[in-house]
Design an enzyme around this catalytic site. Sequence first.
Site, PDB file in Angstrom:
ATOM      1  N   ARG A 196      44.415  48.571  37.037  1.00 55.58           N
ATOM      2  CA  ARG A 196      43.103  48.069  36.616  1.00 55.58           C
ATOM      3  C   ARG A 196      42.095  48.401  37.710  1.00 55.58           C
ATOM      4  O   ARG A 196      42.291  48.048  38.862  1.00 55.58           O
ATOM      5  CB  ARG A 196      43.118  46.563  36.371  1.00 55.58           C
ATOM      6  CG  ARG A 196      41.883  46.075  35.591  1.00 55.58           C
ATOM      7  CD  ARG A 196      41.810  44.565  35.491  1.00 55.58           C
ATOM      8  NE  ARG A 196      41.529  43.952  36.767  1.00 55.58           N
ATOM      9  CZ  ARG A 196      42.310  43.029  37.343  1.00 55.58           C
ATOM     10  NH1 ARG A 196      43.414  42.633  36.764  1.00 55.58           N
ATOM     11  NH2 ARG A 196      41.973  42.526  38.526  1.00 55.58           N
ATOM     12  N   GLU A 212      37.581  47.692  43.542  1.00 56.12           N
ATOM     13  CA  GLU A 212      38.931  47.995  43.993  1.00 56.12           C
ATOM     14  C   GLU A 212      39.738  48.559  42.830  1.00 56.12           C
ATOM     15  O   GLU A 212      39.339  48.459  41.660  1.00 56.12           O
ATOM     16  CB  GLU A 212      39.628  46.748  44.544  1.00 56.12           C
ATOM     17  CG  GLU A 212      39.837  45.642  43.514  1.00 56.12           C
ATOM     18  CD  GLU A 212      40.491  44.399  44.109  1.00 56.12           C
ATOM     19  OE1 GLU A 212      40.845  44.439  45.309  1.00 56.12           O
ATOM     20  OE2 GLU A 212      40.643  43.402  43.389  1.00 56.12           O
ATOM     21  N   ASN A 214      43.545  48.200  41.362  1.00 58.58           N
ATOM     22  CA  ASN A 214      44.777  47.414  41.426  1.00 58.58           C
ATOM     23  C   ASN A 214      45.929  48.224  40.836  1.00 58.58           C
ATOM     24  O   ASN A 214      45.864  48.646  39.679  1.00 58.58           O
ATOM     25  CB  ASN A 214      44.622  46.118  40.625  1.00 58.58           C
ATOM     26  CG  ASN A 214      43.466  45.269  41.110  1.00 58.58           C
ATOM     27  OD1 ASN A 214      43.594  44.529  42.076  1.00 58.58           O
ATOM     28  ND2 ASN A 214      42.324  45.382  40.451  1.00 58.58           N
ATOM     29  N   SER A 219      46.636  41.682  36.160  1.00 60.80           N
ATOM     30  CA  SER A 219      46.817  40.538  35.268  1.00 60.80           C
ATOM     31  C   SER A 219      45.852  40.537  34.093  1.00 60.80           C
ATOM     32  O   SER A 219      44.889  41.293  34.045  1.00 60.80           O
ATOM     33  CB  SER A 219      46.656  39.235  36.058  1.00 60.80           C
ATOM     34  OG  SER A 219      45.364  39.184  36.642  1.00 60.80           O
ATOM     35  N   LYS A 395      43.730  48.545  50.173  1.00 62.31           N
ATOM     36  CA  LYS A 395      42.317  48.686  50.541  1.00 62.31           C
ATOM     37  C   LYS A 395      42.104  49.854  51.504  1.00 62.31           C
ATOM     38  O   LYS A 395      41.109  50.571  51.417  1.00 62.31           O
ATOM     39  CB  LYS A 395      41.813  47.389  51.186  1.00 62.31           C
ATOM     40  CG  LYS A 395      42.027  46.129  50.353  1.00 62.31           C
ATOM     41  CD  LYS A 395      41.194  46.149  49.087  1.00 62.31           C
ATOM     42  CE  LYS A 395      41.209  44.788  48.391  1.00 62.31           C
ATOM     43  NZ  LYS A 395      42.564  44.353  47.971  1.00 62.31           N
ATOM     44  N   LYS A 449      37.312  43.155  54.206  1.00 69.95           N
ATOM     45  CA  LYS A 449      38.480  43.023  53.334  1.00 69.95           C
ATOM     46  C   LYS A 449      39.779  43.259  54.103  1.00 69.95           C
ATOM     47  O   LYS A 449      39.955  44.308  54.728  1.00 69.95           O
ATOM     48  CB  LYS A 449      38.402  44.031  52.183  1.00 69.95           C
ATOM     49  CG  LYS A 449      37.307  43.753  51.178  1.00 69.95           C
ATOM     50  CD  LYS A 449      37.428  44.702  49.984  1.00 69.95           C
ATOM     51  CE  LYS A 449      36.510  44.300  48.842  1.00 69.95           C
ATOM     52  NZ  LYS A 449      36.734  45.118  47.646  1.00 69.95           N
ATOM     53  N   GLU A 453      45.956  41.199  48.067  1.00 69.58           N
ATOM     54  CA  GLU A 453      45.584  41.121  46.659  1.00 69.58           C
ATOM     55  C   GLU A 453      45.634  39.666  46.218  1.00 69.58           C
ATOM     56  O   GLU A 453      46.230  38.819  46.876  1.00 69.58           O
ATOM     57  CB  GLU A 453      46.555  41.957  45.798  1.00 69.58           C
ATOM     58  CG  GLU A 453      46.680  43.415  46.210  1.00 69.58           C
ATOM     59  CD  GLU A 453      45.403  44.191  46.026  1.00 69.58           C
ATOM     60  OE1 GLU A 453      44.583  43.794  45.179  1.00 69.58           O
ATOM     61  OE2 GLU A 453      45.225  45.205  46.724  1.00 69.58           O
ATOM     62  N   GLY A 454      44.994  39.381  45.055  1.00 70.10           N
ATOM     63  CA  GLY A 454      45.158  38.066  44.461  1.00 70.10           C
ATOM     64  C   GLY A 454      43.960  37.144  44.550  1.00 70.10           C
ATOM     65  O   GLY A 454      43.982  36.052  44.013  1.00 70.10           O
ATOM     66  N   ARG A 536      35.279  39.515  33.713  1.00 73.78           N
ATOM     67  CA  ARG A 536      35.314  38.222  34.389  1.00 73.78           C
ATOM     68  C   ARG A 536      33.900  37.845  34.795  1.00 73.78           C
ATOM     69  O   ARG A 536      33.174  38.673  35.367  1.00 73.78           O
ATOM     70  CB  ARG A 536      36.224  38.284  35.625  1.00 73.78           C
ATOM     71  CG  ARG A 536      37.692  38.349  35.290  1.00 73.78           C
ATOM     72  CD  ARG A 536      38.531  38.644  36.502  1.00 73.78           C
ATOM     73  NE  ARG A 536      38.301  39.997  36.997  1.00 73.78           N
ATOM     74  CZ  ARG A 536      38.899  40.515  38.067  1.00 73.78           C
ATOM     75  NH1 ARG A 536      39.745  39.787  38.768  1.00 73.78           N
ATOM     76  NH2 ARG A 536      38.647  41.754  38.446  1.00 73.78           N
TER      77      ARG A 536
END
Length: 560
Positions: A196, A212, A214, A219, A395, A449, A453-454, A536
Amino acid sequence: MGAALVVGSPCLRLSPSLSIPKPDKSQNPIPKSPQNPKTPKTHLKLPIIFSSRSLSSETHRGIAAAMAASGAHSADVAPDLVEEMVHEALVWSSLHGLVVGDKSAERSGTVPGVGLVHAPLALLPMPFPEHYWRQACELTPIFNELVDCVSLDGKFLQDSLSRTKKVDAFTSRLLDIHSEMLEINKKEDIRLGLHRSDYMLDAETGLLLQIELNTIASSFPGLSTLVSKLHRTQPRRRLPASTATMKKQWNLLSHYGNRLGLDSRKVPGNSAVSQFAEALAKAWKEYDNSSSVVLVVVQPEEHNMYDQHWLSSTLKEMHGITSVRKTLAEIDAEGEVLPDGSLIIGGHTVAVVYFRAGYSPNDYPSESEWRARFSIEKSNAIKCPSISYHLAGTKKIQQELAKPNVLERFLENEEDIAKLRKCFAGLWSLDNPEGVNGAMERPEIFVLKPQREGGGNNIYGEDVRKTLVKLQQAGSEELAAYILMQRIFPKTSLAYLVRKGKCYQDQVISELGIYGAYLRNKDKVVMNAQPGYLMRTKVSSSNEGGVAAGFAVLDSIYLI
């Protein structure tokens, strides 16, 4: 909406002795500070999420007119209508599985059906210019191909992350596994990626900029599909032959669209969960063992389990393939790698290992979890992702790829390279004095950064300067654990957000994630697709944007 496939793009190699070019200062100039980075809460009637400077006056007027006509997320919806829509949305979510585990309920993250609550969601879809939507979709197959090519260049991964390895224990362990696979010449002939890529529209430049990429545990393919259905007309399955018409499923815009001035057909279809399932099924087929299973690696406690169950259920119903859920600790205790490389769990051969955990140091509390990760990697099961794909999404690799001439190491098509570069935000390593000095002077226009992740890990505002000072005092090696990124400032708009049964209105910004599915067997590209998207939306005063981490709500887009 799909994108043209890019197949068979060559993975170009450079001589091992050829050094990576030094950054060109003109490539990543220090961004200008927006006039008002902390946008105050104003009662904007319409969302403005583009820069007028980047558009012709005619296009500007056309988009403004379309937004005025749409009225989505407008402040002018009558309170009684909002209350009615919220009630209907909550009923729909409960009946259709748009749910998560309630963290306040005991066992809600371990036992299905216990402590359910509707997923946090936006009541209405977010207006989004179609031009940028198409751009994001067209980038997906190119990024898919890029990740695959980068994953095959072990020297590039090891060299780029070598300094990070010295100061970041988690990245170091991942690199150790990767190094061992290189030493034994472990080949991943069948490679599966479910990615993603996340973007925001920058108001200052009028550009769609990547936040970024992923490559592990991307998810919400299940719940994002449901949010789009909540907002969009979906054909219902054909009724018995005696009924000649096709009924439409109820959704918010089909029912309230006329009163809101909205057309549900302008919400793009979202097939993320079905196409993720298709990618897993195709990988399972390439493995060529009809009795094998898909192993889903999960966390011991997972409040987002229903998003994962949607994918497993779709895989079973559409393709007849069984999936098994195990934690890394359970895999270590119950799993076995046979001499022929087969990964066995519970008496079943594992064809595909799909990681929905393993992306955070918290997922490895003991050596048991690391043993499981190593066993999976050395097996002949198809990994989603492999250790190489995982590292390609860090990253630091994102920052290295943004350097001049680095993309040319992996991609040949100049047009594709130009498309990728256009979406790159400013990225700097902390050994770049220009970037560090700029961040010390104007920390509000940078994000610091770590390799994590998360959600909830990035550093913003005055904390950027404070952290840089601490890192400099600790020594130059500590700087390698972070990268600097240009902070993206989208325009804000008013939206209705629904969380735990309550609706509130606030100024928000949105982040668009485009899913990618890539499957390759040696020289054959089996699948290179853009399955769907994740929108989002979060309160503009919040820095972080993760839904599972509690910062944002699920949304869909309304094309204008």
